[in-house]
Motif scaffolding. Structure first.
Motif, PDB file in Angstrom:
ATOM      1  N   LEU A   1      39.734  46.758  37.044  1.00  0.00           N
ATOM      2  CA  LEU A   1      40.911  46.908  35.944  1.00  0.00           C
ATOM      3  C   LEU A   1      40.891  46.612  34.071  1.00  0.00           C
ATOM      4  O   LEU A   1      39.850  47.038  33.768  1.00  0.00           O
ATOM      5  CB  LEU A   1      42.444  47.193  36.393  1.00  0.00           C
ATOM      6  N   PHE A   2      40.148  45.380  34.376  1.00  0.00           N
ATOM      7  CA  PHE A   2      40.367  44.578  32.948  1.00  0.00           C
ATOM      8  C   PHE A   2      38.709  45.383  32.325  1.00  0.00           C
ATOM      9  O   PHE A   2      38.369  45.258  31.326  1.00  0.00           O
ATOM     10  CB  PHE A   2      39.547  43.139  33.276  1.00  0.00           C
TER      11      PHE A   2
ATOM     12  N   THR B   1      36.538  51.463  28.430  1.00  0.00           N
ATOM     13  CA  THR B   1      36.094  52.615  28.226  1.00  0.00           C
ATOM     14  C   THR B   1      37.640  53.133  26.324  1.00  0.00           C
ATOM     15  O   THR B   1      37.429  54.102  26.247  1.00  0.00           O
ATOM     16  CB  THR B   1      37.726  52.817  28.583  1.00  0.00           C
ATOM     17  N   THR B   2      37.244  52.226  25.993  1.00  0.00           N
ATOM     18  CA  THR B   2      38.194  50.989  24.360  1.00  0.00           C
ATOM     19  C   THR B   2      36.119  51.756  24.109  1.00  0.00           C
ATOM     20  O   THR B   2      36.685  51.952  22.474  1.00  0.00           O
ATOM     21  CB  THR B   2      38.179  50.231  24.138  1.00  0.00           C
ATOM     22  N   THR B   3      35.015  51.808  24.503  1.00  0.00           N
ATOM     23  CA  THR B   3      34.176  52.204  23.676  1.00  0.00           C
ATOM     24  C   THR B   3      34.213  53.035  22.969  1.00  0.00           C
ATOM     25  O   THR B   3      33.916  53.598  21.550  1.00  0.00           O
ATOM     26  CB  THR B   3      32.531  51.839  24.662  1.00  0.00           C
TER      27      THR B   3
ATOM     28  N   TRP C   1      30.262  58.339  24.285  1.00  0.00           N
ATOM     29  CA  TRP C   1      30.712  58.630  25.353  1.00  0.00           C
ATOM     30  C   TRP C   1      30.142  59.347  26.414  1.00  0.00           C
ATOM     31  O   TRP C   1      29.824  58.896  27.073  1.00  0.00           O
ATOM     32  CB  TRP C   1      32.477  58.315  25.809  1.00  0.00           C
TER      33      TRP C   1
ATOM     34  N   HIS D   1      37.140  47.645  33.251  1.00  0.00           N
ATOM     35  CA  HIS D   1      37.323  49.193  33.002  1.00  0.00           C
ATOM     36  C   HIS D   1      38.021  49.796  31.055  1.00  0.00           C
ATOM     37  O   HIS D   1      37.794  50.449  30.658  1.00  0.00           O
ATOM     38  CB  HIS D   1      38.078  50.201  34.346  1.00  0.00           C
ATOM     39  N   ILE D   2      39.508  48.911  31.593  1.00  0.00           N
ATOM     40  CA  ILE D   2      39.885  48.612  30.416  1.00  0.00           C
ATOM     41  C   ILE D   2      39.346  48.235  28.937  1.00  0.00           C
ATOM     42  O   ILE D   2      38.934  49.117  28.102  1.00  0.00           O
ATOM     43  CB  ILE D   2      41.094  48.166  29.845  1.00  0.00           C
ATOM     44  N   THR D   3      37.757  47.435  28.864  1.00  0.00           N
ATOM     45  CA  THR D   3      37.013  47.516  28.812  1.00  0.00           C
ATOM     46  C   THR D   3      36.501  48.112  27.674  1.00  0.00           C
ATOM     47  O   THR D   3      36.183  48.570  26.468  1.00  0.00           O
ATOM     48  CB  THR D   3      36.209  45.641  28.611  1.00  0.00           C
TER      49      THR D   3
END
Length: 155
Positions: free
Chosen positions: A50-51, A57-59, A68, A53-55
Motif C-alpha cells: 500500500l505504501f 500513483t502520485t507520479t 502515466w 502503491h501510494i508512492t
C-alpha cells in the motif's frame, strides 16, 4: 518431583524460545500454524505494498497524466508491473479469505465444536475437525482465485 531450581517440561512443551518467537513453534501436520504465519506475513506485505502503491500513483501529479498512460500501455504482457500485480493479488486474496475464516470462527463461533477436557498432546479438537476443513477450503479457494486473477492480469 522436581528439585529446587530444577524445571521439568512436558515432552511436547516448546520451552521459553516459543514465547519470544511464536513463529518458530513447529508442530507436525499443523496447517493452522502455516495459516497463522501466512496471515501475519501477508498483512505486513499489504501495508508495504500500500505504501509503494501510494508512492508510485502520485507520479501523475508530478509528471503529468500522459506519462502515466504511457506507463500503463508499456505494462502489457509479462513485465515487472504485471508480476507485481499478480503477487499483490495472491497476497490480498489469501489475506482476505483467511480473514473471513477467522471472523467466522472467532466472532461467529462457526466450526468450533464442543469443548472437551484437554489431554496431551494438547491439540484442540477443533483443529482436527471442522476448522481444519474450513482452512483447506480457504487454501483451495485461494489457489483457484489466484489463478483466475493471473489469467485476468496476464491476458
Amino acid at each position: 518431583m522436581a528439585g529446587k531450581g530444577e524445571r521439568r517440561f512436558l515432552k511436547n512443551m516448546p520451552g521459553w524460545r516459543a514465547s519470544f518467537n511464536p513463529w518458530i513453534l513447529r508442530l507436525p501436520n499443523n496447517p493452522e500454524r502455516l495459516a497463522f504465519v501466512l496471515h501475519r506475513i501477508t498483512g505486513i506485505l499489504l501495508v508495504l505494498i500500500l505504501f509503494v502503491h501510494i508512492t508510485f500513483t502520485t507520479t501523475p501529479a508530478t509528471r503529468g497524466w500522459e506519462f502515466w498512460v504511457e506507463e500503463i500501455k508499456r505494462a502489457q504482457g509479462i513485465t515487472p508491473v504485471t508480476l507485481y500485480f499478480f503477487i499483490f493479488a495472491g497476497i490480498a486474496i489469501f489475506h482476505g479469505l483467511n480473514g473471513i475464516r477467522l471472523l467466522l470462527v472467532e466472532f461467529l463461533g462457526c466450526c468450533v465444536g464442543k469443548p472437551e477436557k484437554p489431554k496431551p498432546p494438547y491439540i484442540s479438537a477443533t483443529l482436527r475437525a471442522s476448522q481444519r476443513t474450513l482452512l483447506y477450503i480457504v487454501f483451495a479457494l485461494w489457489i483457484v482465485l489466484w489463478m483466475i486473477a493471473g489469467y485476468i492480469i496476464f491476458t
